[in-house]
Design a protein around this motif. Structure first.
Motif, PDB file in Angstrom:
ATOM      1  N   PRO A 134       0.845  -1.284   0.135  1.00  0.00           N
ATOM      2  CA  PRO A 134      -0.013   0.067   0.058  1.00  0.00           C
ATOM      3  C   PRO A 134       0.940   1.394   0.056  1.00  0.00           C
ATOM      4  O   PRO A 134       0.448   2.173  -0.692  1.00  0.00           O
ATOM      5  N   PHE A 135       1.889   1.370   0.628  1.00  0.00           N
ATOM      6  CA  PHE A 135       2.840   2.526   0.716  1.00  0.00           C
ATOM      7  C   PHE A 135       3.308   2.709  -0.710  1.00  0.00           C
ATOM      8  O   PHE A 135       3.425   4.079  -1.217  1.00  0.00           O
ATOM      9  N   LEU A 136       3.718   1.758  -1.216  1.00  0.00           N
ATOM     10  CA  LEU A 136       4.298   1.921  -2.663  1.00  0.00           C
ATOM     11  C   LEU A 136       3.312   2.380  -3.659  1.00  0.00           C
ATOM     12  O   LEU A 136       3.630   3.346  -4.630  1.00  0.00           O
ATOM     13  N   VAL A 137       2.230   1.816  -3.522  1.00  0.00           N
ATOM     14  CA  VAL A 137       1.050   2.068  -4.531  1.00  0.00           C
ATOM     15  C   VAL A 137       0.469   3.524  -4.306  1.00  0.00           C
ATOM     16  O   VAL A 137       0.118   4.531  -5.078  1.00  0.00           O
ATOM     17  N   LEU A 138       0.069   3.786  -2.797  1.00  0.00           N
ATOM     18  CA  LEU A 138      -0.616   5.226  -2.518  1.00  0.00           C
ATOM     19  C   LEU A 138       0.613   6.321  -2.345  1.00  0.00           C
ATOM     20  O   LEU A 138       0.027   7.333  -2.435  1.00  0.00           O
ATOM     21  N   GLY A 139       1.641   5.987  -2.129  1.00  0.00           N
ATOM     22  CA  GLY A 139       2.782   6.927  -1.817  1.00  0.00           C
ATOM     23  C   GLY A 139       2.757   7.949  -2.924  1.00  0.00           C
ATOM     24  O   GLY A 139       2.562   9.326  -2.536  1.00  0.00           O
ATOM     25  N   PRO A 140       2.797   7.513  -4.149  1.00  0.00           N
ATOM     26  CA  PRO A 140       2.866   8.634  -5.226  1.00  0.00           C
ATOM     27  C   PRO A 140       1.753   9.713  -5.371  1.00  0.00           C
ATOM     28  O   PRO A 140       1.798  11.005  -5.678  1.00  0.00           O
ATOM     29  N   THR A 141       0.643   8.793  -5.245  1.00  0.00           N
ATOM     30  CA  THR A 141      -0.776   9.769  -5.145  1.00  0.00           C
ATOM     31  C   THR A 141      -0.908  10.762  -4.193  1.00  0.00           C
ATOM     32  O   THR A 141      -1.268  11.776  -4.438  1.00  0.00           O
ATOM     33  N   LEU A 142      -0.478  10.373  -2.941  1.00  0.00           N
ATOM     34  CA  LEU A 142      -0.592  11.416  -1.845  1.00  0.00           C
ATOM     35  C   LEU A 142       0.682  12.204  -2.114  1.00  0.00           C
ATOM     36  O   LEU A 142       0.336  13.468  -1.465  1.00  0.00           O
ATOM     37  N   ALA A 143       1.427  11.959  -2.642  1.00  0.00           N
ATOM     38  CA  ALA A 143       2.680  12.857  -2.748  1.00  0.00           C
ATOM     39  C   ALA A 143       2.119  13.917  -3.816  1.00  0.00           C
ATOM     40  O   ALA A 143       2.452  15.193  -3.709  1.00  0.00           O
ATOM     41  N   GLN A 144       1.345  13.529  -4.831  1.00  0.00           N
ATOM     42  CA  GLN A 144       1.063  14.462  -5.926  1.00  0.00           C
ATOM     43  C   GLN A 144      -0.215  15.175  -5.178  1.00  0.00           C
ATOM     44  O   GLN A 144      -0.355  16.734  -5.586  1.00  0.00           O
ATOM     45  N   GLN A 145      -0.890  14.917  -4.226  1.00  0.00           N
ATOM     46  CA  GLN A 145      -2.098  15.571  -3.545  1.00  0.00           C
ATOM     47  C   GLN A 145      -1.435  16.505  -2.557  1.00  0.00           C
ATOM     48  O   GLN A 145      -1.984  17.625  -2.394  1.00  0.00           O
ATOM     49  N   ARG A 146      -0.223  16.309  -1.707  1.00  0.00           N
ATOM     50  CA  ARG A 146      -0.133  16.751  -0.296  1.00  0.00           C
ATOM     51  C   ARG A 146       1.405  17.396  -0.332  1.00  0.00           C
ATOM     52  O   ARG A 146       1.711  18.100   0.267  1.00  0.00           O
ATOM     53  N   LEU A 147       2.351  16.578  -1.114  1.00  0.00           N
ATOM     54  CA  LEU A 147       3.882  17.060  -0.991  1.00  0.00           C
ATOM     55  C   LEU A 147       4.537  17.592  -1.913  1.00  0.00           C
ATOM     56  O   LEU A 147       5.654  18.060  -1.984  1.00  0.00           O
ATOM     57  N   GLY A 148       3.682  17.898  -3.294  1.00  0.00           N
ATOM     58  CA  GLY A 148       4.459  18.634  -4.371  1.00  0.00           C
ATOM     59  C   GLY A 148       4.704  17.790  -5.567  1.00  0.00           C
ATOM     60  O   GLY A 148       5.335  17.915  -6.354  1.00  0.00           O
ATOM     61  N   GLY A 149       4.141  16.539  -5.744  1.00  0.00           N
ATOM     62  CA  GLY A 149       4.420  15.545  -6.869  1.00  0.00           C
ATOM     63  C   GLY A 149       5.664  14.937  -7.065  1.00  0.00           C
ATOM     64  O   GLY A 149       6.002  14.315  -5.772  1.00  0.00           O
ATOM     65  N   ALA A 150       5.847  14.449  -8.162  1.00  0.00           N
ATOM     66  CA  ALA A 150       6.712  13.358  -8.220  1.00  0.00           C
ATOM     67  C   ALA A 150       7.982  13.591  -8.029  1.00  0.00           C
ATOM     68  O   ALA A 150       8.891  12.857  -7.528  1.00  0.00           O
ATOM     69  N   ARG A 151       8.642  15.180  -7.868  1.00  0.00           N
ATOM     70  CA  ARG A 151      10.052  15.370  -7.425  1.00  0.00           C
ATOM     71  C   ARG A 151       9.885  15.003  -5.829  1.00  0.00           C
ATOM     72  O   ARG A 151      10.725  14.528  -5.301  1.00  0.00           O
ATOM     73  N   ALA A 152       8.793  15.402  -5.122  1.00  0.00           N
ATOM     74  CA  ALA A 152       8.864  15.017  -3.790  1.00  0.00           C
ATOM     75  C   ALA A 152       8.843  13.517  -3.627  1.00  0.00           C
ATOM     76  O   ALA A 152       9.482  13.268  -2.690  1.00  0.00           O
ATOM     77  N   TRP A 153       8.327  12.875  -4.451  1.00  0.00           N
ATOM     78  CA  TRP A 153       8.281  11.364  -3.964  1.00  0.00           C
ATOM     79  C   TRP A 153       9.520  11.021  -4.331  1.00  0.00           C
ATOM     80  O   TRP A 153      10.030   9.791  -3.644  1.00  0.00           O
ATOM     81  N   GLY A 154      10.165  11.242  -5.558  1.00  0.00           N
ATOM     82  CA  GLY A 154      11.638  10.781  -5.723  1.00  0.00           C
ATOM     83  C   GLY A 154      12.505  11.202  -4.548  1.00  0.00           C
ATOM     84  O   GLY A 154      13.445  10.506  -4.418  1.00  0.00           O
ATOM     85  N   LEU A 155      12.521  12.203  -3.933  1.00  0.00           N
ATOM     86  CA  LEU A 155      13.218  12.689  -2.744  1.00  0.00           C
ATOM     87  C   LEU A 155      12.786  11.855  -1.778  1.00  0.00           C
ATOM     88  O   LEU A 155      14.118  11.132  -1.086  1.00  0.00           O
ATOM     89  N   VAL A 156      11.909  11.334  -1.415  1.00  0.00           N
ATOM     90  CA  VAL A 156      11.580  10.446  -0.478  1.00  0.00           C
ATOM     91  C   VAL A 156      12.233   8.917  -0.733  1.00  0.00           C
ATOM     92  O   VAL A 156      12.662   8.417   0.174  1.00  0.00           O
TER      93      VAL A 156
END
Length: 416
Positions: free
Chosen positions: A252-274
């Motif tokens: 669930p973390f790997l599947v939902l993480g990108p979507t939640l990053a897009q909604q709350r953290l700043g998008g793909a760049r933020a998820w890449g940083l994580v």
């Protein structure tokens, strides 16, 4: 063989030179170079293949999913057979064959991409060949390393391999993206093929490892391996723990993480940083382990697995990006400690003639539920909400760690 320990919780720290003593052994040094190179290529592969499929006629998100699923399915199907043949023929022979398969599959795919003649079904078929190679290679890793270094340096050797894997997970995707930007996906696939070629050369230069005993039939060999696996409570319990972690929390973390990053953290760049900080945390964790082996390594390994809950908890709590990134850093460190110590315990405790099968059963058990978890994460989150699903996974992981540590065979385990 015994783990070198002190009566205290952690063995006395050694000097920097002593911590790197494993690389003084020429056979391990040769293998480390080859393995590090192939890991870097593997770290580039997923991005390269995904972009290549997206650009093909009929390509798209569904086609990318089919290619990835074909690769994973092949790994799972071949994994146990890889363990059997590792114990029958020797780890080096099986790993060399597996890397030749991986080299060939990526080389053919690169040619198809360069000539603009690749079709989706061909990419799927080559992904399955790549998966067969990965499934054959993996069991030999646990079996081969004890023959490359003395027992006292085994934990440090595993830590260095963990560092190499973490470094590749950080550098590989970034390098792949850069090469695709200045060239194309075919170039990255070709580089991946070359990386497997380097691993082939490294393995070819190692002495042949002798199989422990001749095979007595596939099912007989599997039965012996399964008996050895299930006779050790600490072994099957830790495998089950990791399996359910992958299903309940990490998928669930790997599947939902990108979507939640897009909604709350700043998008793909933020998820890449994580994800990058998770890899950096693994590097730091591996470095911290060099020369520092806990007296009860198995218990420390399971305790460290609690770290995987931290980034999911941060996402569920809706904290800012900086906190999620810091949580990923801690989780990466915990992952390195967990995987390195568990591998070292297995190598010390399991007889050499069944290490391949034990590794295969452990790998299959640990990851078999992962694809199901990935498939269910989206639909289940749609019913109960992403935050609630992640929170449930966090609660599960922390409870499971406590339960596993309560088992006497885990909590009190020390190498004999």
């Amino acid at each position: 063989m015994t783990l070198r320990t002190q009566p205290s919780a952690v063995s006395t720290p050694r000097t920097a030179a002593h911590r790197l003593r494993a690389v003084r052994h020429s056979r391990f040094r040769r293998f480390l170079v080859g393995q590090s190179t192939s890991l870097l290529g593997s770290g580039m592969n997923t991005i390269a293949t995904s972009f290549a499929v997206l650009q093909l006629p009929g390509g798209g998100v569904d086609a990318v999913g089919v290619v990835m699923a074909a690769r994973i399915l092949a790994v799972l199907i071949v994994l146990v057979l890889g363990g059997v043949f590792t114990d029958r023929l020797g780890a080096r022979a099986v790993m060399l064959t597996a890397d030749l398969l991986r080299f060939a599959s990526q080389g053919v795919l690169a040619v198809l991409l360069f000539t603009h003649s690749a079709r989706i079904w061909e990419v799927v078929a080559l992904a399955m060949v790549l998966g067969i190679g990965e499934g054959g290679f993996s069991p030999g890793l646990t079996a081969l390393v004890p023959g490359l270094v003395p027992a006292d340096d085994l934990a440090d050797a595993n830590a260095l391999l963990q560092i190499a894997q973490a470094a590749a997970s950080v550098a590989g995707p970034g390098l792949a993206g850069l090469l695709i930007a200045v060239s194309d996906a075919g170039t990255v696939v070709a580089v991946d093929a070359v990386s497997y070629g380097v691993s082939v050369l490294a393995l070819a230069g190692l002495p042949l490892s002798q199989p422990a005993a001749p095979g007595r039939g596939l099912f007989t060999d599997l039965g012996r391996g399964w008996k050895e696996f299930t006779s050790r409570t600490w072994l099957w319990a830790t495998t089950l723990h990791i399996s359910l972690f992958n299903f309940v929390l990490w998928a669930p973390f790997l599947v939902l993480g990108p979507t939640l990053a897009q909604q709350r953290l700043g998008g793909a760049r933020a998820w890449g940083l994580v994800l990058a900080l998770y890899g950096i945390g693994s590097i730091v964790g591996g470095l911290a382990l060099l020369g520092r082996i806990p007296s009860r390594a198995l218990a420390w390994s399971m305790a460290a697995s609690a770290g995987w809950a931290i980034p999911a908890a941060a996402l569920a709590a809706r904290v800012p990006l900086a906190w999620v990134a810091a949580a990923a850093l801690l989780a990466g460190g915990g992952a390195a400690v967990c995987e390195t110590l568990l591998t070292t315990v297995i190598q010390h405790e399991v007889p050499a003639d069944v290490r391949g099968r034990i590794s295969a059963f452990g790998g299959l058990g640990s990851f078999a539920l992962g694809p199901l978890g990935l498939a269910l994460a989206g639909p289940v989150s749609g019913v109960m909400g992403a935050d609630r699903l992640l929170g449930l996974g966090v609660l599960w992981q922390l409870t499971a760690v406590a339960v596993v540590l309560a088992l006497p065979s885990v909590r009190r385990h020390e190498a004999k």
